[in-house]
Design an enzyme around this catalytic site. Structure first.
Site, PDB file in Angstrom:
ATOM      1  N   GLU A 172       1.113  -1.356   0.279  1.00  0.00           N
ATOM      2  CA  GLU A 172       0.168   0.045   0.144  1.00  0.00           C
ATOM      3  C   GLU A 172       0.926   0.976  -0.114  1.00  0.00           C
ATOM      4  OE1 GLU A 172      -2.723  -0.831   3.007  1.00  0.00           O
ATOM      5  OE2 GLU A 172      -3.617  -2.134   2.827  1.00  0.00           O
ATOM      6  N   ASN A 215       1.685  -5.113  -2.736  1.00  0.00           N
ATOM      7  CA  ASN A 215       0.753  -5.341  -2.823  1.00  0.00           C
ATOM      8  C   ASN A 215      -0.042  -4.059  -2.409  1.00  0.00           C
ATOM      9  OD1 ASN A 215      -1.418  -7.472  -1.929  1.00  0.00           O
ATOM     10  ND2 ASN A 215      -1.428  -6.574   0.132  1.00  0.00           N
ATOM     11  N   HIS A 251     -10.473  -5.968  -1.718  1.00  0.00           N
ATOM     12  CA  HIS A 251     -11.538  -5.937  -0.800  1.00  0.00           C
ATOM     13  C   HIS A 251     -12.610  -4.859  -2.247  1.00  0.00           C
ATOM     14  CE1 HIS A 251      -9.111  -7.084   2.449  1.00  0.00           C
ATOM     15  NE2 HIS A 251      -8.406  -6.403   2.012  1.00  0.00           N
ATOM     16  N   GLU A 280      -6.684 -10.583  -1.200  1.00  0.00           N
ATOM     17  CA  GLU A 280      -7.145 -10.447   0.307  1.00  0.00           C
ATOM     18  C   GLU A 280      -8.641 -10.458  -0.038  1.00  0.00           C
ATOM     19  OE1 GLU A 280      -5.933  -7.248   2.326  1.00  0.00           O
ATOM     20  OE2 GLU A 280      -3.559  -7.011   2.077  1.00  0.00           O
ATOM     21  N   ASP A 282     -11.707 -10.322  -0.034  1.00  0.00           N
ATOM     22  CA  ASP A 282     -13.634 -10.211   0.782  1.00  0.00           C
ATOM     23  C   ASP A 282     -14.293  -9.428  -0.130  1.00  0.00           C
ATOM     24  OD1 ASP A 282     -12.801  -7.365   1.176  1.00  0.00           O
ATOM     25  OD2 ASP A 282     -12.170  -9.014   3.386  1.00  0.00           O
TER      26      ASP A 282
HETATM   27  O1  9MR Z   1      -7.172  -7.616   8.830  1.00  0.00           O
HETATM   28  C1  9MR Z   1      -6.683  -6.726   9.448  1.00  0.00           C
HETATM   29  C2  9MR Z   1      -7.427  -6.991  10.786  1.00  0.00           C
HETATM   30  O2  9MR Z   1      -7.220  -7.548  11.683  1.00  0.00           O
HETATM   31  C3  9MR Z   1      -6.298  -5.603  11.715  1.00  0.00           C
HETATM   32  O3  9MR Z   1      -6.867  -4.590  12.210  1.00  0.00           O
HETATM   33  C4  9MR Z   1      -6.024  -4.992  10.143  1.00  0.00           C
HETATM   34  C5  9MR Z   1      -5.268  -3.556  10.602  1.00  0.00           C
HETATM   35  O4  9MR Z   1      -4.393  -3.013   9.895  1.00  0.00           O
HETATM   36  O5  9MR Z   1      -4.857  -5.066   8.866  1.00  0.00           O
HETATM   37  C6  9MR Z   1      -6.146  -5.407   8.575  1.00  0.00           C
HETATM   38  O6  9MR Z   1      -5.670  -6.215   7.499  1.00  0.00           O
HETATM   39  C7  9MR Z   1      -5.297  -5.654   6.171  1.00  0.00           C
HETATM   40  C8  9MR Z   1      -3.902  -6.122   5.613  1.00  0.00           C
HETATM   41  O7  9MR Z   1      -3.221  -6.564   6.320  1.00  0.00           O
HETATM   42  C9  9MR Z   1      -3.645  -5.137   4.971  1.00  0.00           C
HETATM   43  N1  9MR Z   1      -4.708  -4.807   3.513  1.00  0.00           N
HETATM   44  C10 9MR Z   1      -6.192  -4.424   4.172  1.00  0.00           C
HETATM   45  C11 9MR Z   1      -6.610  -5.603   5.326  1.00  0.00           C
HETATM   46  C12 9MR Z   1      -7.617  -5.102   5.628  1.00  0.00           C
HETATM   47  O8  9MR Z   1      -8.009  -3.897   6.739  1.00  0.00           O
END
Ligand code: 9MR
Length: 349
Positions: A172, A215, A251, A280, A282
């Protein structure tokens, strides 16, 4: 031992009769030159991982140590998937909470669970502005931060050397919207544009067996952000900066639906010489529309030989980072949703 009940026996003999008839008919058609006689058609796989594997791809999930102790959570993951991404356990705040003090307990728990159940592991993630401990963002000198970043990459990748399928090396790093600019972050602001290629070079020097991915989210269709990532990958490829894959987080919701140019966007990255992965996935929603959207994503990946595989961002809706959107394949009671069947059918199609 399976008992041969009358019902089974009837089905067995009907199957035998049907097989004789089918083979007999196929044989006559073949000798008449009408069809090629091939082997029995492949049995459709009945799990996501097996169905994907039959197509040369993987189908993975994010796993969290918070829920591994729940038997249905682990059993569902173990039965269905063949790739795992630790949801939080390999991030910087987990692996190096204090400078130079590394902690792999959560990462190892996920890694050992996955590999002892025959699943591979995607490493997530080495360099990201979020879930970054305060001591890192507090560093003001670019050269010091570069050293700290290198040390982090080196220690984390060395711990798992030779054992990780792919690493999200940088996560990101680009802004949303129309600017196509890099996002402000400690790395961007203090090291400058070169931090991304520097991270990839270090990563390759530590573990040359892992695929190295960039990513990001909101890059699923052609837009200013995906164009910026595209141009970076093109530049890296032209200058020999090591990058093997681009991760498309995927997402989706009603504001950012699966774009109609999803497949062609993936393809243009593949044409640069990297593979693509849905990392990722969903999709907010329910019922048929959610199921159809999932099928679109799966079919796009299946249509591209260098789409390595798909990971959904969690096992069950109830533990999703956005559970209110019910975005996953299993409901809160681990029942298969319509979206699950749609994915499985697409994989088997
Ligand atoms: O699913 C993850 C969640 O449990 C955490 O609290 C969050 C914190 O930033 O990160 C989420 O996963 C993220 C991933 O690592 C990167 N892309 C976005 C995902 C959803 O926020």
């Amino acid at each position: 031992m399976t008992e041969l009940t009358p019902e089974r026996s009837r089905r067995g003999s009907w199957r035998g009769l049907r097989r004789t008839l089918v083979l007999g008919l196929a044989g006559s058609l073949a000798s008449a030159g009408l069809v090629a006689l091939t082997g029995p058609s492949a049995h459709a796989a009945d799990t996501l991982g097996a169905a994907a594997a039959a197509k040369g791809k993987y189908f993975g999930t994010a796993l969290s140590t918070s829920h591994l102790g729940e038997s249905q959570y682990a059993a569902t993951a173990d039965a269905e998937f063949n790739m795992v991404t630790p949801e939080n356990e390999m991030k910087w705040d987990a692996t190096e909470p204090n400078r130079g003090q590394f902690n792999f307990s959560g990462g190892d728990t996920i890694f050992n669970h996955a590999t002892s159940h025959g699943m591979k592991v995607r490493g997530h993630t080495l360099v990201w502005h979020s879930q970054l401990p305060g001591w890192v963002s507090g560093i003001s000198s670019g050269s010091e931060l570069t050293q700290v970043m290198d040390n982090h990459i080196t220690n984390v990748m060395s711990h798992y050397k030779g054992k990780i399928y792919a690493w999200d090396v940088v996560n990101e790093a680009f802004q949303d919207g129309s600017s196509g600019a890099r996002r402000s972050s400690p790395f961007q602001d203090k090291i400058g544009n070169s931090f991304i290629e520097h991270a990839f070079q270090t990563a390759r020097s530590v573990d040359s067996s892992a695929k190295l991915c960039y990513n990001d989210y909101n890059i699923d269709g052609v837009n200013a952000k995906s164009n910026a990532v595209y141009n970076m990958v093109k530049d890296f490829k032209s200058r020999g900066v090591p990058i093997d894959c681009v991760g498309f987080q995927g997402h989706f919701n009603s504001q950012s639906p699966v774009p109609s140019d999803f497949q062609s966007n993936l393809q243009r990255f593949v044409d640069l010489g990297v593979s693509v992965q849905i990392t990722e996935l969903d999709i907010a929603g329910s019922g048929t529309s959610q199921a159809d959207n999932y099928a679109k994503v799966v079919n796009a990946c299946l249509a591209i030989s260098k789409c390595d595989g798909i990971t959904v961002w969690g096992v069950t809706d109830k533990y999703s980072w956005r559970s209110g959107d019910t975005p996953l394949l299993f409901d809160g009671n681990y029942q298969k949703k319509q979206a699950y069947t749609s994915v499985l059918n697409a994989l088997n199609g």
